[in-house]
Design a protein around this motif. Structure first.
Motif, mmCIF file in Angstrom:
data_model
loop_
_atom_site.group_PDB
_atom_site.id
_atom_site.type_symbol
_atom_site.label_atom_id
_atom_site.label_comp_id
_atom_site.label_asym_id
_atom_site.label_seq_id
_atom_site.Cartn_x
_atom_site.Cartn_y
_atom_site.Cartn_z
ATOM 1 N N UNK A 306 0.817 -1.222 0.000
ATOM 2 C CA UNK A 306 0.000 0.000 0.000
ATOM 3 C C UNK A 306 0.841 1.259 0.000
ATOM 4 N N UNK A 307 2.165 1.134 0.165
ATOM 5 C CA UNK A 307 3.030 2.310 0.110
ATOM 6 C C UNK A 307 3.758 2.446 -1.228
ATOM 7 N N UNK A 308 3.423 1.583 -2.183
ATOM 8 C CA UNK A 308 4.057 1.682 -3.501
ATOM 9 C C UNK A 308 3.217 2.558 -4.426
ATOM 10 N N UNK A 309 3.852 3.345 -5.295
ATOM 11 C CA UNK A 309 3.079 4.152 -6.254
ATOM 12 C C UNK A 309 2.288 3.247 -7.200
ATOM 13 N N UNK A 310 1.029 3.546 -7.355
ATOM 14 C CA UNK A 310 0.155 2.779 -8.255
ATOM 15 C C UNK A 310 -0.964 3.710 -8.695
ATOM 16 N N UNK A 311 -1.096 3.961 -9.986
ATOM 17 C CA UNK A 311 -2.142 4.894 -10.437
ATOM 18 C C UNK A 311 -3.547 4.441 -10.094
ATOM 19 N N UNK A 312 -3.719 3.150 -9.773
ATOM 20 C CA UNK A 312 -5.048 2.681 -9.364
ATOM 21 C C UNK A 312 -5.319 2.961 -7.894
ATOM 22 N N UNK A 313 -4.256 3.229 -7.104
ATOM 23 C CA UNK A 313 -4.416 3.441 -5.681
ATOM 24 C C UNK A 313 -4.596 2.120 -4.949
ATOM 25 N N UNK A 314 -4.574 2.196 -3.608
ATOM 26 C CA UNK A 314 -4.660 0.996 -2.779
ATOM 27 C C UNK A 314 -5.811 1.029 -1.774
ATOM 28 N N UNK A 315 -6.493 2.149 -1.649
ATOM 29 C CA UNK A 315 -7.462 2.318 -0.559
ATOM 30 C C UNK A 315 -8.830 2.740 -1.090
ATOM 31 N N UNK A 316 -9.474 1.897 -1.899
ATOM 32 C CA UNK A 316 -10.764 2.287 -2.473
ATOM 33 C C UNK A 316 -11.869 2.435 -1.438
ATOM 34 N N UNK A 317 -11.689 1.829 -0.253
ATOM 35 C CA UNK A 317 -12.697 2.004 0.780
ATOM 36 C C UNK A 317 -12.749 3.408 1.328
ATOM 37 N N UNK A 318 -11.670 4.165 1.125
ATOM 38 C CA UNK A 318 -11.626 5.541 1.625
ATOM 39 C C UNK A 318 -12.114 6.521 0.573
ATOM 40 N N UNK A 319 -11.604 6.380 -0.656
ATOM 41 C CA UNK A 319 -11.938 7.343 -1.700
ATOM 42 C C UNK A 319 -11.780 6.703 -3.071
ATOM 43 N N UNK A 320 -12.594 7.127 -4.042
ATOM 44 C CA UNK A 320 -12.368 6.669 -5.415
ATOM 45 C C UNK A 320 -11.113 7.262 -6.037
ATOM 46 N N UNK A 321 -10.589 8.313 -5.440
ATOM 47 C CA UNK A 321 -9.343 8.906 -5.901
ATOM 48 C C UNK A 321 -8.197 7.991 -5.472
ATOM 49 N N UNK A 322 -7.263 7.649 -6.371
ATOM 50 C CA UNK A 322 -6.165 6.736 -6.009
ATOM 51 C C UNK A 322 -5.297 7.303 -4.885
ATOM 52 N N UNK A 323 -5.081 6.490 -3.845
ATOM 53 C CA UNK A 323 -4.270 6.893 -2.697
ATOM 54 C C UNK A 323 -3.226 5.821 -2.408
ATOM 55 N N UNK A 324 -2.070 6.241 -1.900
ATOM 56 C CA UNK A 324 -1.036 5.319 -1.436
ATOM 57 C C UNK A 324 -0.385 5.918 -0.201
ATOM 58 N N UNK A 325 -0.001 5.058 0.743
ATOM 59 C CA UNK A 325 0.648 5.535 1.957
ATOM 60 C C UNK A 325 2.011 6.121 1.596
#
Length: 401
Positions: A306-325
């Motif tokens: 979850x801390x790696x860059x990924x344009x899809x993001x890792x936390x869809x439960x928080x936001x539809x916007x892609x997020x990474x730690x």
């Protein structure tokens, strides 16, 4: 472990995280850490993450990711409900970041806040939150608010207890070992007590025998000092001592230790007015502070994916916007003195917005810093209930900052 885990299971899961972290981080240098401060944040992330990060976080927290957010709230409530410890949760999202309803329901309303997009102003507000929730023992949020920060999660733990039986300050001059031969005595503490069952020995840990001394606080917090055989790795001693306090290894107590070889313990015969056994404790005072970059040990915390860059993001439960730690840091300090024990730990994680650059936006800053008027209006009817004017501001209260 199911989502219906009992509070004892959550305590065990958090303790397991602390033990793993201690085995990895306690390298023989002075340090201090709080798995209990990190565990709720990781549980929130586990519940919000997609695979494969979800499974990694689930393994780190030791509970099913489904429902883990409830367990996070339960553990924080347990901490907050004590008399010697306080706990606070803070979750801040960028003001215009779309947030899923599930996340709004998962995070308590009184813990939610917004980031304005002004990093300096937001940092100041978060620093103030840390100061307030640790009684001033810590004064800064461990993570930095950056231009791409979309989310910050933090816990603040504070402990303050006085000893049920205070120590006396006394010079400490070791006969042997790495502290022997100092130019000056160390700052030591001494107490003599008939409560010999405060001393225990876990003989069969993988780190060898470990001595455990329980120092009782007046409130609902005790401090347990642990000592292994000379040369044993610090992380192993601490990790297995923690497991021993959880009942993972059999332990002998008190007078039973007269006949056992116990690290740090010498048995001698003394003259006394009454027969029996006394416990004489000598220990070093300590005032310890540490800062931990948790991403440097990402595998311990389930943060590797979850801390790696990924344009899809890792936390869809928080936001539809892609997020990474982007950051995960804990600042912690602890003081063990003749009178008692005080400590504070702040654990914080930030998530950065991934993918396409964010669109530019404008901010309108308005300041009512000269005389102004006001209206109170009944929204359904449009009825103006009050109208007024402010000609002079109130004075700022003395003694506040």
């Amino acid at each position: 472990m199911t989502s219906g885990a009992a509070i004892g299971d959550l305590v065990r899961a958090s303790n397991d995280l602390t033990a793993r972290w201690a085995r990895d981080a306690c390298d023989g240098t002075t340090t201090v850490l709080s798995g209990a401060g990190a565990w709720p944040l990781l549980a929130f992330l586990a519940a919000a993450a997609r695979e494969p990060g979800r499974s990694e976080l689930q393994q780190a927290v030791g509970v099913d990711a489904t429902g883990a957010e409830r367990h996070a709230r339960d553990l924080l409530a347990l901490l907050a409900g004590g008399t010697a410890a306080t706990a606070a949760l803070g979750v801040w999202t960028l003001a215009d970041l779309p947030v899923e309803q599930w996340w709004r329901d998962a995070v308590p309303a009184d813990a939610r806040g917004e980031l304005t997009g002004d990093p300096a102003a937001d940092q100041a507000r978060l620093d103030e939150w840390v100061t307030r929730n640790t009684g001033g023992r810590l004064t800064g949020m461990p993570v930095e608010v950056r231009d791409d920060t979309g989310l910050i999660l933090a816990t603040a733990l504070s402990i303050a207890t006085r000893w049920r039986e205070p120590f006396e300050d006394a010079p400490l001059v070791p006969d042997d070992g790495p502290w022997a031969g100092r130019d000056r005595p160390a700052a030591g503490l001494f107490v003599s007590t008939p409560e010999v069952d405060r001393l225990a020995l876990a003989e069969t840990t993988p780190a060898g025998p470990v001595t455990l001394l329980t120092v009782h606080g007046e409130d609902d917090v005790d401090v347990i000092l642990c000592l292994g055989e000379p040369g044993r790795p610090a992380g192993e001693v601490v990790g297995h001592a923690l497991a021993a306090t959880d009942g993972r290894y059999p332990a002998s107590q008190g007078a039973e230790l007269v006949e056992k070889a116990t690290p740090g313990v010498r048995v001698r015969t003394i003259a006394a007015f009454e027969p029996g056994t006394r416990l004489n404790v000598t220990a070093a005072r300590f005032d310890v502070a540490a800062s931990h970059d948790m991403l440097a040990r990402a595998g311990v915390f389930g943060l590797a994916t979850v801390s790696t860059p990924d344009p899809r993001g890792h936390l869809p439960g928080i936001s539809p916007v892609p997020l990474a730690i982007a950051q995960a840091v804990q600042d912690v300090n602890a003081t063990f003195s003749a009178e008692g024990f005080r400590a504070a730990a702040v654990t914080a994680m930030s998530a950065a917005v991934m993918g396409a650059p964010m669109a530019e936006a404008r901010a309108l800053d308005v300041r009512f810093d000269r005389p102004f008027g006001f209206l109170a209006r009944h929204r359904p009817s449009g009825l103006v209930l009050l109208a007024g004017w402010v000609a002079e501001p109130q004075d700022w209260p003395d003694g506040t900052v």
